[in-house]
Design a protein around this motif. Structure first.
Motif, PDB file in Angstrom:
ATOM      1  N   SER A 332       0.820  -1.214   0.000  1.00 28.15           N
ATOM      2  CA  SER A 332       0.000   0.000   0.000  1.00 28.15           C
ATOM      3  C   SER A 332       0.850   1.258   0.000  1.00 28.15           C
ATOM      4  CB  SER A 332      -0.909   0.004   1.233  1.00 28.15           C
ATOM      5  OG  SER A 332      -0.116   0.146   2.415  1.00 28.15           O
ATOM      6  N   ARG A 334       0.840   3.199   2.434  1.00 36.06           N
ATOM      7  CA  ARG A 334       1.371   3.246   3.788  1.00 36.06           C
ATOM      8  C   ARG A 334       2.740   2.550   3.843  1.00 36.06           C
ATOM      9  NH1 ARG A 334      -1.610   4.446   8.120  1.00 36.06           N
ATOM     10  NH2 ARG A 334      -3.567   3.862   7.092  1.00 36.06           N
ATOM     11  N   TYR A 337       5.246   4.864   2.309  1.00 40.23           N
ATOM     12  CA  TYR A 337       5.543   5.897   3.304  1.00 40.23           C
ATOM     13  C   TYR A 337       6.663   5.410   4.234  1.00 40.23           C
ATOM     14  CZ  TYR A 337       4.450   9.462   6.910  1.00 40.23           C
ATOM     15  OH  TYR A 337       4.506  10.494   7.805  1.00 40.23           O
ATOM     16  N   ASP A 382       0.808  12.401   4.033  1.00 42.34           N
ATOM     17  CA  ASP A 382       0.206  12.825   5.302  1.00 42.34           C
ATOM     18  C   ASP A 382      -1.161  13.462   5.082  1.00 42.34           C
ATOM     19  OD1 ASP A 382       2.084  11.963   7.151  1.00 42.34           O
ATOM     20  OD2 ASP A 382       3.304  13.774   6.976  1.00 42.34           O
ATOM     21  N   THR A 385      -6.224  10.180   3.427  1.00 46.13           N
ATOM     22  CA  THR A 385      -7.002   9.507   4.468  1.00 46.13           C
ATOM     23  C   THR A 385      -6.431   8.108   4.696  1.00 46.13           C
ATOM     24  OG1 THR A 385      -8.562   8.507   2.910  1.00 46.13           O
ATOM     25  CG2 THR A 385      -9.069  10.739   3.702  1.00 46.13           C
ATOM     26  N   ASP A 386      -6.814   7.491   5.827  1.00 50.05           N
ATOM     27  CA  ASP A 386      -6.366   6.125   6.104  1.00 50.05           C
ATOM     28  C   ASP A 386      -6.799   5.177   4.997  1.00 50.05           C
ATOM     29  OD1 ASP A 386      -5.142   6.852   8.449  1.00 50.05           O
ATOM     30  OD2 ASP A 386      -6.856   6.351   9.721  1.00 50.05           O
ATOM     31  N   GLU A 387      -8.011   5.379   4.501  1.00 49.70           N
ATOM     32  CA  GLU A 387      -8.522   4.501   3.443  1.00 49.70           C
ATOM     33  C   GLU A 387      -7.682   4.647   2.175  1.00 49.70           C
ATOM     34  OE1 GLU A 387     -12.796   3.353   1.300  1.00 49.70           O
ATOM     35  OE2 GLU A 387     -12.521   5.338   2.206  1.00 49.70           O
ATOM     36  N   LEU A 389      -4.513   5.573   1.970  1.00 52.55           N
ATOM     37  CA  LEU A 389      -3.198   4.982   2.203  1.00 52.55           C
ATOM     38  C   LEU A 389      -3.244   3.459   2.093  1.00 52.55           C
ATOM     39  CD1 LEU A 389      -1.949   7.136   5.230  1.00 52.55           C
ATOM     40  CD2 LEU A 389      -0.989   7.136   2.916  1.00 52.55           C
ATOM     41  N   ASP A 390      -4.363   2.872   2.543  1.00 52.41           N
ATOM     42  CA  ASP A 390      -4.469   1.409   2.548  1.00 52.41           C
ATOM     43  C   ASP A 390      -5.004   0.852   1.227  1.00 52.41           C
ATOM     44  OD1 ASP A 390      -3.508   1.150   5.171  1.00 52.41           O
ATOM     45  OD2 ASP A 390      -5.499   1.528   6.017  1.00 52.41           O
TER      46      ASP A 390
END
Length: 482
Positions: A332, A334, A337, A382, A385-387, A389-390
């Motif tokens: 992902s 993430r 990152y 940064d 959103t979390d979604e 990133l995943d």
């Protein structure tokens, strides 16, 4: 002419010998002449150059070489070994010991970069998991207290000092007693002492009294690499005054005289442990003769490169989690990152590239530019959103525009991040994973190394095939290091 240029001259002399149709005494004499001239230009003493040349002439007796031997390889190996001997006194310095409080005292003349080096030394060991503290006992130079305190804050290490105490010996003794009182708090006490503009009785007497009062495990002499052969007299004088156990040579980032300083210090039987190569906290490189000579000749510094990679990924829970996800065919934004953060933790890109063979040094400006780009990519992620990133595939044009506004970066840069992710994802979740069934954690050393090296660096060494060729040249010695 800087030290790197001296290395190029020696390397070119070796290449010229290697490319010669016939290897005879005339070819060897020409090569030795060019190497000698390069060393003299680097301010290595004439006596040491003559000794090195004579040793090489003895080792390179063509008549004694058995037929069928690779003479070119023998000659290159002999030159490499003699250059190492020139810089290595074969004395092991003290190394901090885990499970106890280690005391290291720094000494040197004012202006040689001692206070800056003390801070770099603390930062180096902090990154390796130590708990260092800087103790200021320099009561001679105005501003020494404030400078060291600011440096400690920049390195994120503890600092101890007393503005009102003017007796450096009492300050050192009381400071050590307080800092040693809680061994769980600190395991490395680094003492910055006063310097002077020249070697004089007051400086040496103060050093002796401090050493007697605190009984350190190690005394480190900081020397200016630009002084060349004069380093010999300075190192000798300090060693006679106190028991100097190691030397750090500073200002090695732009001086031809650096070779003279290194060889002069080695001649005093003083082991060199670090080189200061710039103003940043990261600009402190471990010194070992063989890797240094290898890098000087354009062959790279593999030990230094591996140390950087291992330090940046050691005990990293994120790396373990990444392995599991890749085995499951997942990668992902993430994960990207985390890998960008790993790259930044390695220090300046220029420092990393400097250790790769065939690339040589890049300018500090270019290194800073690369680091800035990675930081911008992290700022962009940064703003996701979390979604996002995943599950990167949900990012459409409207999301890209929102991410650009939120991060203060351009739409073009957001697209660059997404393209970087697709490239990394294709590498780690397709060809490599299919070829090495057991997943990222068990693939070959070259693949692991390729994943850690920034893409612009990887491209310059020829991609994965280039890494494989390098591994072959190293005889597979890197396999167990990843």
């Amino acid at each position: 002419m800087v030290l790197a240029d001296i290395g190029i001259r020696i390397s070119n002399a070796l290449k010229k010998m290697t490319n010669s149709t016939v290897i005879n005494n005339e070819v060897i004499d020409e090569m030795l002449k060019e190497i000698s001239n390069a060393l003299v230009t680097a301010d290595v003493s004439l006596k040491m150059v003559i000794e090195l040349t004579n040793n090489l002439k003895k080792a390179l007796d063509l008549d004694s070489m058995a037929s069928g031997h690779n003479k070119r390889m023998i000659i290159r190996k002999a030159v490499f070994e003699e250059l190492c001997k020139l810089l290595d006194p074969k004395i092991q310095p003290y190394k901090p010991v885990r499970g106890k409080v280690n005391i290291v005292v720094f000494v040197g003349l004012q202006g040689n970069g001692k206070t800056t080096t003390v801070s770099k030394y603390a930062y180096y060991y902090k990154r390796k998991g130590w708990r260092p503290v800087l103790l200021c006992v320099d009561t001679f130079r105005a501003g020494a207290f404030d400078q060291l305190m600011q440096n400690a804050a920049a390195a994120k290490v503890h600092f101890y000092g007393n503005r009102t105490e003017r007796d450096p010996v009492r300050l050192a003794k009381e400071g050590i007693e307080r800092l040693k009182a809680d061994p769980e708090m600190f395991d490395l006490i680094i003492v910055d002492t006063s310097g002077r503009h020249k070697q004089e009785g007051d400086l040496f007497e103060e050093m002796k009294q401090i050493v007697k009062a605190i009984n350190p495990n190690q005394i480190v002499l900081v020397m200016d690499g630009s002084m060349g052969q004069m380093a010999y007299d300075q190192a000798k004088a300090f060693k006679e005054a106190v028991k100097v156990g190691a030397v750090i040579v500073t200002k090695m980032d732009g001086h031809a005289k650096g070779g003279g300083a290194l060889s002069a210090v080695a001649a005093t039987q003083s082991p060199i442990i670090f080189l200061g190569t710039g103003e940043r906290l990261e600009n402190l490189e471990e010194f070992e003769a063989a890797p240094f000579v290898s890098k000087l000749l354009g062959l790279g510094d593999w030990k230094g490169l591996i140390d950087i990679l291992k330090t940046s990924t050691a005990n990293d829970e994120r790396s373990k989690n990444l392995n599991k996800r890749i085995q499951a065919g997942k990668y992902s934004l993430r994960d990207l990152y985390d890998q960008f953060e790993t790259i930044l933790n390695m220090g300046p890109i220029s420092q990393l590239m400097d250790k790769l063979p065939g690339i040589g040094q890049i300018s500090q400006a270019k290194g800073e530019e690369s680091n800035k780009k990675f930081k911008n990519y992290i700022v962009i992620m940064d703003s996701m959103t979390d979604e996002e990133l995943d599950v990167p595939k949900i990012i459409n044009q409207s999301r890209i525009a929102r991410i650009a506004r939120g991060s203060g970066r351009s739409i073009k840069e957001v697209n660059e991040v997404l393209m970087q992710h697709k490239t990394f994802e294709k590498i780690v979740c397709s060809g490599i994973t299919n070829k090495f069934k057991s997943g990222y954690g068990n693939i070959g050393a070259s693949q692991r190394m390729a994943k850690l090296i920034p893409q612009n660096v990887l491209q310059q060494v020829g991609g994965l095939s280039g890494i494989n060729n390098i591994m072959k040249q190293m005889g597979g010695n890197l396999k167990d290091m990843f």
